[in-house]
Design a protein around this motif. Sequence first.
Motif, mmCIF file in Angstrom:
data_model
loop_
_atom_site.group_PDB
_atom_site.id
_atom_site.type_symbol
_atom_site.label_atom_id
_atom_site.label_comp_id
_atom_site.label_asym_id
_atom_site.label_seq_id
_atom_site.Cartn_x
_atom_site.Cartn_y
_atom_site.Cartn_z
ATOM 1 N N SER A 63 -27.647 -10.967 -5.746
ATOM 2 C CA SER A 63 -27.211 -11.404 -4.411
ATOM 3 C C SER A 63 -25.915 -10.735 -3.972
ATOM 4 C CB SER A 63 -27.054 -12.926 -4.374
ATOM 5 O OG SER A 63 -26.080 -13.337 -5.306
ATOM 6 N N LYS A 107 -16.247 -14.698 -0.763
ATOM 7 C CA LYS A 107 -17.230 -13.679 -1.144
ATOM 8 C C LYS A 107 -16.556 -12.723 -2.112
ATOM 9 C CE LYS A 107 -18.633 -10.091 1.570
ATOM 10 N NZ LYS A 107 -19.326 -9.294 2.591
ATOM 11 N N SER A 108 -17.183 -12.507 -3.255
ATOM 12 C CA SER A 108 -16.651 -11.509 -4.191
ATOM 13 C C SER A 108 -16.835 -10.132 -3.602
ATOM 14 C CB SER A 108 -17.421 -11.582 -5.519
ATOM 15 O OG SER A 108 -17.092 -12.744 -6.207
ATOM 16 N N GLY A 109 -15.897 -9.239 -3.863
ATOM 17 C CA GLY A 109 -16.013 -7.873 -3.370
ATOM 18 C C GLY A 109 -15.685 -7.721 -1.907
ATOM 19 N N TYR A 145 -8.217 -8.814 -5.046
ATOM 20 C CA TYR A 145 -6.917 -8.112 -4.989
ATOM 21 C C TYR A 145 -6.040 -8.660 -3.859
ATOM 22 C CZ TYR A 145 -8.650 -4.920 -8.524
ATOM 23 O OH TYR A 145 -9.155 -4.403 -9.694
ATOM 24 N N VAL A 162 -13.599 3.716 -5.116
ATOM 25 C CA VAL A 162 -12.910 4.620 -4.181
ATOM 26 C C VAL A 162 -12.016 5.590 -4.941
ATOM 27 C CG1 VAL A 162 -11.189 4.722 -2.341
ATOM 28 C CG2 VAL A 162 -13.032 3.055 -2.203
ATOM 29 N N ILE A 189 -6.094 1.417 -8.037
ATOM 30 C CA ILE A 189 -7.037 0.710 -7.170
ATOM 31 C C ILE A 189 -6.764 1.197 -5.754
ATOM 32 C CG2 ILE A 189 -7.837 -1.540 -6.343
ATOM 33 C CD1 ILE A 189 -8.300 -1.136 -9.340
ATOM 34 N N GLN A 190 -7.772 1.765 -5.115
ATOM 35 C CA GLN A 190 -7.550 2.389 -3.820
ATOM 36 C C GLN A 190 -8.486 1.813 -2.764
ATOM 37 O OE1 GLN A 190 -8.058 6.556 -4.700
ATOM 38 N NE2 GLN A 190 -5.940 6.793 -5.400
ATOM 39 N N VAL A 191 -8.042 1.917 -1.539
ATOM 40 C CA VAL A 191 -8.891 1.541 -0.403
ATOM 41 C C VAL A 191 -8.946 2.721 0.543
ATOM 42 C CG1 VAL A 191 -8.446 -0.933 -0.559
ATOM 43 C CG2 VAL A 191 -6.966 0.480 0.837
ATOM 44 N N GLY A 226 -25.430 -17.520 -7.841
ATOM 45 C CA GLY A 226 -25.632 -16.425 -6.878
ATOM 46 C C GLY A 226 -26.964 -16.442 -6.179
ATOM 47 N N THR A 272 -13.559 -6.368 0.368
ATOM 48 C CA THR A 272 -12.456 -5.400 0.363
ATOM 49 C C THR A 272 -11.575 -5.537 1.604
ATOM 50 O OG1 THR A 272 -13.928 -3.747 1.325
ATOM 51 C CG2 THR A 272 -13.678 -3.726 -1.063
ATOM 52 N N LEU A 279 -9.354 -8.410 -9.621
ATOM 53 C CA LEU A 279 -10.735 -8.323 -9.143
ATOM 54 C C LEU A 279 -11.270 -9.716 -8.848
ATOM 55 C CD1 LEU A 279 -13.094 -6.444 -8.559
ATOM 56 C CD2 LEU A 279 -13.756 -6.609 -10.950
ATOM 57 N N SER A 323 -8.569 -6.241 -13.848
ATOM 58 C CA SER A 323 -9.801 -5.756 -13.239
ATOM 59 C C SER A 323 -11.031 -6.060 -14.097
ATOM 60 C CB SER A 323 -9.704 -4.258 -12.961
ATOM 61 O OG SER A 323 -9.431 -3.560 -14.158
ATOM 62 N N ASP A 367 -15.923 -3.330 -8.950
ATOM 63 C CA ASP A 367 -14.546 -3.109 -8.526
ATOM 64 C C ASP A 367 -14.527 -1.960 -7.532
ATOM 65 O OD1 ASP A 367 -11.411 -3.155 -10.352
ATOM 66 O OD2 ASP A 367 -11.825 -2.705 -8.245
ATOM 67 N N TYR A 368 -14.666 -2.271 -6.229
ATOM 68 C CA TYR A 368 -14.774 -1.223 -5.214
ATOM 69 C C TYR A 368 -13.488 -0.417 -5.106
ATOM 70 C CZ TYR A 368 -18.824 -4.065 -4.230
ATOM 71 O OH TYR A 368 -19.991 -4.779 -4.368
ATOM 72 N N GLY A 369 -12.379 -0.999 -5.482
ATOM 73 C CA GLY A 369 -11.126 -0.251 -5.515
ATOM 74 C C GLY A 369 -11.187 0.896 -6.511
ATOM 75 N N PHE A 390 0.840 -1.189 0.000
ATOM 76 C CA PHE A 390 0.000 0.000 0.000
ATOM 77 C C PHE A 390 0.875 1.238 0.000
ATOM 78 C CE2 PHE A 390 -4.202 -1.672 0.480
ATOM 79 C CZ PHE A 390 -4.060 -2.865 1.162
ATOM 80 N N TYR A 440 -8.335 -6.982 0.497
ATOM 81 C CA TYR A 440 -7.456 -6.275 -0.442
ATOM 82 C C TYR A 440 -6.068 -6.121 0.167
ATOM 83 C CZ TYR A 440 -11.225 -4.667 -3.625
ATOM 84 O OH TYR A 440 -12.250 -4.584 -4.529
ATOM 85 N N GLY A 441 -5.063 -6.490 -0.568
ATOM 86 C CA GLY A 441 -3.700 -6.302 -0.106
ATOM 87 C C GLY A 441 -3.188 -7.387 0.821
ATOM 88 N N GLN A 479 -14.258 -8.182 -15.566
ATOM 89 C CA GLN A 479 -15.279 -9.120 -15.079
ATOM 90 C C GLN A 479 -15.899 -9.802 -16.281
ATOM 91 O OE1 GLN A 479 -17.259 -5.903 -12.438
ATOM 92 N NE2 GLN A 479 -17.829 -7.793 -11.414
#
Lengths: 270, 569
Positions: free
Chosen positions: A52, B393-395, B277, A131, B214-216, B450, B397, B273, B315, A126-128, A29, B400-401, B317
């Motif tokens: 879902s 679980k997809s997504g 990540y 943000v 790609i940020q958090v 799903g 966060t 993705l 990234s 893609d939540y990254g 990071f 991440y990292g 899908q």
Amino acid sequence: MKLKHIFLSCVSAALLASCSEYDDPADRFTEVPDVTPVSRVLLAEFTGQLCSNCPTAHEKIEDYERLFGDFFICVSIHGDNTMMGLPVNNPMGLGTEQGVKYNELFNVELWPNAVVNWKSGALGSDYGKWVSKLVEGMIRPTDIDLSATASMPTDSTITVDVRIRSDKAQPGTRFNIWLSEDNIIGMQLMPNGAPDPKYVHNGVFRKALCGIEGEDVAIIANVEASESRSTVIDPKWNPENMNAVVFVYTESQGVTNVIKTKVKPFAKPE
Amino acid sequence: MTRKLLASVAVTVTMAAAIPAATEAKEHPVTVHGAVQADILFPEEDATIGTEKYDSKILGNGYASAGLYSKYVDAGLRLEYMQYPLPGFERDFKGWGLGNIYAKGKFKGVELTLGDFYDQFGSGFILRTYEERSLGIDNSLRGGRIKVDALPGVHFTALAGLQRRYWDWSDKSQVYGADIDLDLQQWIRPLADHNIIWTLGGSWVLRNQADETIQVVNEIPVTEGQPAPEPPYTVSKLGLPEQVNAFDVRTHFNKGGLDLLGEFAWKDRDPSLDNNYTYSRGTAVMLSGSYSRPGWSAQLQVKRSENMAFRSQRSMQGVSAFINNMPAFAYQHTYALAAMYPYATQAAPGEWALQGAFAYSFKRRTAMGGRYGTKFRLNVSYIRGIDREGTWKSGNTDLYGTDGQKTRFFGWGPLYYSDLNLQMDKRITKQFSLNAMYMYQRYNQSVIEGHGGMVNAHIGVAEMKYKFDSRFTLRGELQYLGTKQDKGDWVYGLLELSVLPYVMVTVSDQWNTGTTDTHYYMFSVTGNYKANRLMIGYGRTRAGYNCSGGVCRYVPASRGFQISYNYNF
């Protein structure tokens, strides 16, 4: 002998390739400097009651609301039964014909999805990237002042008054007014595959008062532009939980300002 | 007499003169081959089955290809038209143009290709580029490839290119690779003497992709007694490796009826993705064995894969931009109801997959074989998730990292799919034959689609064929799917009359006797004439998944006239 050398070389190459600059989690990071928000940002979330994975997106949105406060404005747009939602004419459905058109306008084909400030394009789940686009929008100053009030002059209409001002001319600017509603109790498919009939939906898109792509507005330097739009309240709506989200945008810059204001309830004359 | 003699002489002289030219042409012939394919739908909206709304009165996918082949040079191109594509393809699939063009030079075991090409290393764990039109997949590479087969027992390939994703060949990502296969029996004489084929193979693939943002966002904890920080969060950018390597090693042994294959693949840190990540490495291991003798055969395969989704765009899908392809370990059914719940390989979270098959032919004129013999085949597929801390679980966060959730190599997670089917193939009389199948299937609809939970289904199929004479054959199918989940039971019936060699008439109906009581009828006429095949039909197609090799595309419901045309030359 040659085969042995080739084999050892390949193993060495594999081992060397296995060393990565990201082996240490601390190296993964890099803090982004100067992220103090100065502008509000609009996130149009594309969601569905039969999606879902969408509750995960809703959790993220709640986090953003908590962290970004008033700088973050979200409207959740539902489509129809081909867009992981219920048919538009289903009384339990949250989709609208305009919601379907917004899905088509931004080429949304996976849910959840999001468009930030009108110009990011569909970001998928893609939540990254959500943000990064939100932060990019919040740290960019705006030179447009925007204010709005929303009220119910009668018990069956909502009127939204908008005032736009800038110290520079802003050619090519369009504006739109979205009505959204909070606290809708309705069915939502959850990540475990089971439906929750009492899910609380917030920020649900109800109607765009200026058409799908908004309307042109002339912004002349130091001259306030005023606009007013009204609509009849749909029987499905609960105006006590409704908001007006007003935004101005250009094709090149995307949303240049956005504001959210609660619809003031109808005051019965005494 | 004189005339006849003169004519004979003339013919002989002509032929004699033509022989050297013909010989030269025969030694270096140039041939042209190609194909035309068009699938067209005139869609009609049908609220009963939930069709989409259509902007166009005609939808279709069209392909026209031509190739020139000679001893030293091949070249080819393919024109594609999907400006108004059939329903269910990803939006970027829409477009038209030259989707494929290449030139290939061949000389003494060395082959050089420039342009678009397809290739596969081993079982495809780290590289498989292919075209599958029903899924809208064409992930070919555009660049260069050299294949060297000049040395006995050594097969070498090196390639580099940009991957196609619909109408885009992004130069922000490049794929490089090399592959070598060694036929040991070429050098180890006892192997050849005993008719043993033993190969060793190794492959390497590198994806080089530019960085992305790609940020958090992380909340800053509030310390008691201290003023709240402003803003109350920090933002961090993920460091993404631009170069990701993948390796594959394999061995294959064959002697007589025995065939053994072992393969191991390994992928470098590849946050994407697909894997939330995370920075853990991907692995895949597969063991496969089969044995056959006259009258029977047996096969057993096992595979474990984890974090092996490998794309040219990290990234992305959907079904596009995969560099590799994890083979499907579920039996690929062709009967309509047996294919109702197809399994999609879970490349990113990973899976344990076992597949077994046993086939036995009872000889004719025996008690079990009957007059003409009877074949039985038992297939079993069993696929579970891998044992991990927490639920995939997809997504997510929070991951991440990190290196992702901890997993155990030999541990199993939830059941994803299982399928046991017993098939019988029997000729009853000279004119009449019967294929029958019973199948028990478990399908984790929550994981694969799903929603929906576990679907348990019993499926029965009877396919009968009656040959009236050399021209007329009547085929019928009757299928039943019984389940308490999803939409409940289904019945399927089909009748097909073939008038060889030109015409086939088919009528079918798929009826949901469960929750919807809806019929999906279809009527079609197919004509074949020389290299032409034309199908015209009308009916409904139910919404569902079209899968091939473990990759699936959602197909929405549709209704209307269909035309399908194929021509090969």
